[in-house]
Design a protein around this motif. Structure first.
Motif, PDB file in Angstrom:
ATOM      1  N   SER A  14      29.661  37.785  40.064  1.00 35.04           N
ATOM      2  CA  SER A  14      29.796  38.648  41.239  1.00 35.04           C
ATOM      3  C   SER A  14      30.410  39.970  40.782  1.00 35.04           C
ATOM      4  N   LEU A  15      30.375  40.948  41.642  1.00 37.10           N
ATOM      5  CA  LEU A  15      30.999  42.238  41.334  1.00 37.10           C
ATOM      6  C   LEU A  15      32.491  42.054  41.085  1.00 37.10           C
ATOM      7  N   THR A  16      33.131  41.195  41.861  1.00 41.41           N
ATOM      8  CA  THR A  16      34.563  40.931  41.682  1.00 41.41           C
ATOM      9  C   THR A  16      34.843  40.341  40.307  1.00 41.41           C
ATOM     10  N   THR A  17      33.986  39.437  39.861  1.00 43.10           N
ATOM     11  CA  THR A  17      34.155  38.830  38.537  1.00 43.10           C
ATOM     12  C   THR A  17      33.924  39.857  37.437  1.00 43.10           C
ATOM     13  N   ILE A  18      32.899  40.683  37.569  1.00 40.83           N
ATOM     14  CA  ILE A  18      32.650  41.740  36.581  1.00 40.83           C
ATOM     15  C   ILE A  18      33.872  42.647  36.490  1.00 40.83           C
ATOM     16  N   TRP A  19      34.419  42.985  37.640  1.00 42.08           N
ATOM     17  CA  TRP A  19      35.593  43.866  37.682  1.00 42.08           C
ATOM     18  C   TRP A  19      36.778  43.212  36.965  1.00 42.08           C
ATOM     19  N   ALA A  20      37.027  41.936  37.232  1.00 40.92           N
ATOM     20  CA  ALA A  20      38.149  41.227  36.609  1.00 40.92           C
ATOM     21  C   ALA A  20      37.972  41.134  35.093  1.00 40.92           C
ATOM     22  N   LEU A  21      36.760  40.844  34.649  1.00 35.17           N
ATOM     23  CA  LEU A  21      36.499  40.747  33.210  1.00 35.17           C
ATOM     24  C   LEU A  21      36.664  42.094  32.525  1.00 35.17           C
ATOM     25  N   ALA A  22      36.107  43.137  33.113  1.00 37.42           N
ATOM     26  CA  ALA A  22      36.209  44.476  32.524  1.00 37.42           C
ATOM     27  C   ALA A  22      37.672  44.918  32.445  1.00 37.42           C
ATOM     28  N   THR A  23      38.417  44.672  33.506  1.00 40.67           N
ATOM     29  CA  THR A  23      39.833  45.049  33.523  1.00 40.67           C
ATOM     30  C   THR A  23      40.599  44.317  32.429  1.00 40.67           C
ATOM     31  N   ALA A  24      40.362  43.016  32.308  1.00 39.33           N
ATOM     32  CA  ALA A  24      41.030  42.230  31.276  1.00 39.33           C
ATOM     33  C   ALA A  24      40.686  42.736  29.874  1.00 39.33           C
ATOM     34  N   LEU A  25      39.434  43.139  29.688  1.00 32.02           N
ATOM     35  CA  LEU A  25      38.988  43.631  28.379  1.00 32.02           C
ATOM     36  C   LEU A  25      39.409  45.075  28.120  1.00 32.02           C
ATOM     37  N   GLY A  26      39.941  45.737  29.143  1.00 28.02           N
ATOM     38  CA  GLY A  26      40.353  47.132  28.982  1.00 28.02           C
ATOM     39  C   GLY A  26      39.170  48.069  28.883  1.00 28.02           C
ATOM     40  N   THR A  27      38.073  47.689  29.529  1.00 30.34           N
ATOM     41  CA  THR A  27      36.834  48.457  29.486  1.00 30.34           C
ATOM     42  C   THR A  27      36.422  48.823  30.903  1.00 30.34           C
ATOM     43  N   PRO A  28      36.060  50.075  31.152  1.00 31.13           N
ATOM     44  CA  PRO A  28      35.564  50.414  32.487  1.00 31.13           C
ATOM     45  C   PRO A  28      34.296  49.613  32.811  1.00 31.13           C
ATOM     46  N   VAL A  29      34.164  49.226  34.064  1.00 32.61           N
ATOM     47  CA  VAL A  29      32.975  48.500  34.511  1.00 32.61           C
ATOM     48  C   VAL A  29      31.722  49.289  34.148  1.00 32.61           C
ATOM     49  N   SER A  30      31.776  50.594  34.316  1.00 28.27           N
ATOM     50  CA  SER A  30      30.601  51.422  34.029  1.00 28.27           C
ATOM     51  C   SER A  30      30.171  51.306  32.569  1.00 28.27           C
TER      52      SER A  30
END
Length: 81
Positions: free
Chosen positions: A49-65
């Motif tokens: 989901s978008l929420t999961t993508i956001w959580a993963l990107a944040t944890a990885l220190g990478t912008p979702v974009s």
């Protein structure tokens, strides 16, 4: 096309995680996403989901974009299987 996108996302996620030197368990802890679900995402068997993508990107220190641009790059490049 949708299965190609899901597989490309999984590849990008795995590469980003490995680049940080993290196990799936570490990413699960940092993102608060279940480790088994991360495994399913990386193997292309589940769609995030978008929420999961956001959580993963944040944890990885990478912008979702950036993650999504990398997915686009995978889709634009012919598979080397």
């Amino acid at each position: 096309m949708s299965s190609e996108v899901i597989h490309a996302f999984g590849q990008v996620l795995r590469e980003a995680r490995q680049h940080k030197g993290w196990s799936q368990q570490t990413l699960a802890y940092e993102s608060e996403v279940d480790r088994a679900f991360i495994s399913l995402l990386e193997s292309g068997r589940k769609q995030p989901s978008l929420t999961t993508i956001w959580a993963l990107a944040t944890a990885l220190g990478t912008p979702v974009s950036v993650l999504l641009q990398q997915v686009e790059g995978k889709l634009a490049t012919p598979s080397q299987a």
